[in-house]
Design a protein around this motif. Structure first.
Motif, mmCIF file in Angstrom:
data_model
loop_
_atom_site.group_PDB
_atom_site.id
_atom_site.type_symbol
_atom_site.label_atom_id
_atom_site.label_comp_id
_atom_site.label_asym_id
_atom_site.label_seq_id
_atom_site.Cartn_x
_atom_site.Cartn_y
_atom_site.Cartn_z
ATOM 1 N N MET A 67 4.605 -2.364 3.561
ATOM 2 C CA MET A 67 4.365 -3.562 4.845
ATOM 3 C C MET A 67 2.899 -3.770 5.418
ATOM 4 O O MET A 67 2.676 -2.745 6.094
ATOM 5 C CB MET A 67 5.357 -3.786 5.768
ATOM 6 N N LYS A 68 2.513 -4.186 5.010
ATOM 7 C CA LYS A 68 1.221 -4.876 5.594
ATOM 8 C C LYS A 68 0.529 -5.938 6.868
ATOM 9 O O LYS A 68 0.959 -6.741 5.994
ATOM 10 C CB LYS A 68 -0.260 -4.404 4.930
ATOM 11 N N PHE A 69 0.466 -5.612 7.745
ATOM 12 C CA PHE A 69 -0.173 -6.981 8.926
ATOM 13 C C PHE A 69 -1.506 -6.607 9.460
ATOM 14 O O PHE A 69 -2.069 -5.478 9.585
ATOM 15 C CB PHE A 69 0.772 -6.107 10.262
ATOM 16 N N ARG A 73 -15.067 -5.553 4.502
ATOM 17 C CA ARG A 73 -14.020 -6.942 5.166
ATOM 18 C C ARG A 73 -12.577 -7.028 4.143
ATOM 19 O O ARG A 73 -12.726 -7.144 3.130
ATOM 20 C CB ARG A 73 -15.125 -7.790 5.836
ATOM 21 N N GLY A 74 -12.118 -6.975 4.595
ATOM 22 C CA GLY A 74 -10.723 -7.339 4.718
ATOM 23 C C GLY A 74 -9.899 -5.650 3.643
ATOM 24 O O GLY A 74 -8.673 -6.431 2.830
ATOM 25 N N GLY A 75 -10.401 -4.895 3.972
ATOM 26 C CA GLY A 75 -10.329 -3.891 2.933
ATOM 27 C C GLY A 75 -8.773 -3.207 3.342
ATOM 28 O O GLY A 75 -7.678 -2.180 2.425
ATOM 29 N N SER A 76 -8.162 -3.201 4.409
ATOM 30 C CA SER A 76 -6.856 -3.387 4.637
ATOM 31 C C SER A 76 -5.970 -3.259 3.545
ATOM 32 O O SER A 76 -4.255 -3.064 3.072
ATOM 33 C CB SER A 76 -6.495 -3.672 6.344
ATOM 34 N N ASP A 77 -6.057 -4.842 3.174
ATOM 35 C CA ASP A 77 -5.287 -5.674 1.941
ATOM 36 C C ASP A 77 -4.811 -4.283 1.196
ATOM 37 O O ASP A 77 -4.170 -3.765 0.010
ATOM 38 C CB ASP A 77 -5.665 -6.912 1.378
ATOM 39 N N THR A 78 -6.418 -3.083 0.540
ATOM 40 C CA THR A 78 -6.460 -2.478 -0.906
ATOM 41 C C THR A 78 -5.565 -1.163 -0.053
ATOM 42 O O THR A 78 -5.341 -0.735 -0.832
ATOM 43 C CB THR A 78 -7.789 -2.507 -0.989
ATOM 44 N N ALA A 80 -11.645 -16.619 -1.039
ATOM 45 C CA ALA A 80 -11.094 -16.966 -0.320
ATOM 46 C C ALA A 80 -9.901 -15.137 0.029
ATOM 47 O O ALA A 80 -9.540 -14.506 -0.842
ATOM 48 C CB ALA A 80 -9.862 -16.864 -1.145
ATOM 49 N N LYS A 81 -10.166 -15.494 1.279
ATOM 50 C CA LYS A 81 -10.186 -14.303 2.414
ATOM 51 C C LYS A 81 -8.054 -14.070 1.846
ATOM 52 O O LYS A 81 -8.435 -12.456 3.348
ATOM 53 C CB LYS A 81 -11.019 -14.099 3.718
ATOM 54 N N VAL A 82 -7.406 -14.674 2.010
ATOM 55 C CA VAL A 82 -6.357 -14.213 2.138
ATOM 56 C C VAL A 82 -5.737 -12.849 1.483
ATOM 57 O O VAL A 82 -4.618 -12.109 1.546
ATOM 58 C CB VAL A 82 -5.408 -15.746 1.562
HETATM 59 MG MG MG Z 1 -7.769 -10.199 6.068
#
Ligand code: MG
Ligand code: ADP
Ligand code: ASP
Length: 412
Positions: A6-8, A151-156, A209-211
């Motif tokens: 689960m990622k927040f 940036r946005g790396g927590s998704d990865t 799309a940074k989602v």
């Molecule tokens: Mg993000």
């Protein structure tokens, strides 16, 4: 025990109260019998603040120290999330990237995850720990230095953990309730998708799309991770959100399924460079060495052996690009008359796997922009996307009018 990731994201852990709500969701999944790996971002705004500190201290910073600074936001939320879970009597502990370890390349500020040995965390699960809270976005290089994943790396981070632990699912909790046909903050008519194909999401992400971070979609596709995007602000619902899945599982067959934008672009033109074999290598080699991410490239027709070369890059890399080109000129590797930077441009793109079999899609995009009197500065295309560079002030208008023109508000 089955594992769930689960990622927040930043807004989902923006305050202590938000962290509590996120922790409650984690508690529900633990009660269902999962061992949970929670990946957290920094509190919203924190990473931007840290990046600002670095830029102010050292504009052409040493990326190793940039990583040391900007990775710290996630350490705070990881510890706070673990404490919150403990207060709820859920056995949990936090892990920074290097402790797991999340092994990455040494490409500081945009490192890639190479391996996540699961042994340490699995040993703790075996001892009865229920939740491993891991700081997203960060890892450790072969040299033992802290790295970040872009940036946005927590998704990865989340998808890589789901792959490494063969998780049943990877849930990405954010501030929108799924993936839309375009950014719902820009177009009121944006429509939520129940499913989206990996290929389309990959394009949308890489076009701005940074989602989801692009690399996270790539990894999910490669390792067949069941990836879902949903809101942490709504009631829990097993069917909520958008599933990113294989093309075969999708019934929609429109030519265009999404519109993406990237606001902070710059267009750089080298005026009058010698048109000779090796000139592109002499320009783009030093740019790449300087860490400039060049995107679109256009070379003009040459006149009397000289030509103009135009490329786009993120606007915050303009200073780096200018320095790299000035150095190359000073060392005699290239010669140009002038370097002109247009820092007020944005990129807008349409995406759809159906483009492979539909004709006239690009033409329709161009006539839509013409009808709005929006001038196109650079165009690039691929099998499933068309991108244009335009003045930034027209970006929202372009996104909305393209969304209308391709009737994306209607399911296809
Ligand atoms: Mg993000
Ligand atoms: P987080 O902090 O949770 O990682 P992000 O800000 O990185 O969240 O990503 C979520 C944001 O992505 C949304 O608030 C939305 O504005 C933006 N976004 C851009 N394109 C889309 C899209 N096609 N669908 C949904 N959200 C999108
Ligand atoms: N905090 C990092 C960022 O803002 C990573 C992330 O949130 O995914 O880019």
């Amino acid at each position: 025990m089955p594992v769930l990731v689960m990622k927040f994201g930043g807004t989902s852990v923006a305050t202590l109260d938000r962290i509590k709500r996120a922790a409650k969701r984690v508690g529900v999944e633990v009660a269902k019998g999962y061992d949970v790996i929670v990946i957290v971002s920094a509190m919203s705004g924190e990473t931007n603040k840290l990046v600002g500190f670095v830029n102010e201290t050292s504009p052409l910073f040493d990326a190793r120290e940039y990583d040391a600074v900007v990775s710290s936001g996630e350490n705070v939320t990881a510890g706070l999330m673990a404490l919150t879970l403990q207060e709820m009597d859920v056995p949990a502990r936090s892990w920074q990237g290097w402790q797991v370890p999340v092994e990455t390349t040494s490409a500081h500020s945009s490192a890639r995850i190479e391996a996540i040995p699961p042994g340490n965390i699995l040993a703790k699960f075996a001892e009865g720990m229920k939740v491993a809270v891991v700081a997203g976005f960060q890892g450790v290089s072969p040299e033992g230095r802290i790295t970040t994943l872009g940036r946005g790396g927590s998704d990865t981070t989340a998808v890589a953990f789901a792959a490494a632990f063969e998780a049943e699912r990877c849930d990405i909790y954010t501030d929108v309730d799924g993936i839309y046909t375009t950014d719902p903050r820009i177009a009121d008519k944006a429509r939520k998708l129940d499913k989206i194909a990996f290929e389309e999401m990959l394009e949308l992400a890489s076009l701005g799309a940074k989602v989801l971070q692009t690399r996270s979609v790539e990894l999910a596709m490669r390792y067949k991770v069941k990836l879902r995007v949903l809101s942490s602000f709504e009631e829990m619902d097993d069917a909520a959100g958008t599933l990113v899945c294989d093309e075969e599982e999708i019934v929609e067959s429109k030519a265009v399924n999404g519109v993406a934008y990237s606001r902070d672009e710059a267009k750089m033109t080298l005026i009058s460079v010698a048109d000779r074999p090796g000139i592109a290598a002499a320009i783009f080699g030093p740019l790449s060495d300087a860490g400039v991410n060049v995107d679109m490239i256009v070379q003009n027709i040459s006149e009397e052996g000289r030509t103009d070369m135009t490329f786009s890059c993120p606007v915050d890399q303009v200073a780096r690009a200018e320095k790299a080109m000035a150095d190359a000129k000073a060392s005699g590797d290239i010669n140009f008359h002038d370097l002109v930077a247009d820092t007020d441009v944005a990129k807008v793109s349409i995406v759809g796997i159906g483009m492979r079999s539909h004709a006239g899609v690009a033409a329709k995009m161009f006539s839509t922009l013409r009808d709005e009197n929006i001038n196109i500065k650079v165009i690039t295309t691929s099998e499933i996307k068309v991108s244009v560079l335009i003045d930034r002030k027209y970006m929202e208008l372009a996104v909305q009018s393209l969304h209308d023109a391709f009737a994306l508000e209607k399911a296809g």
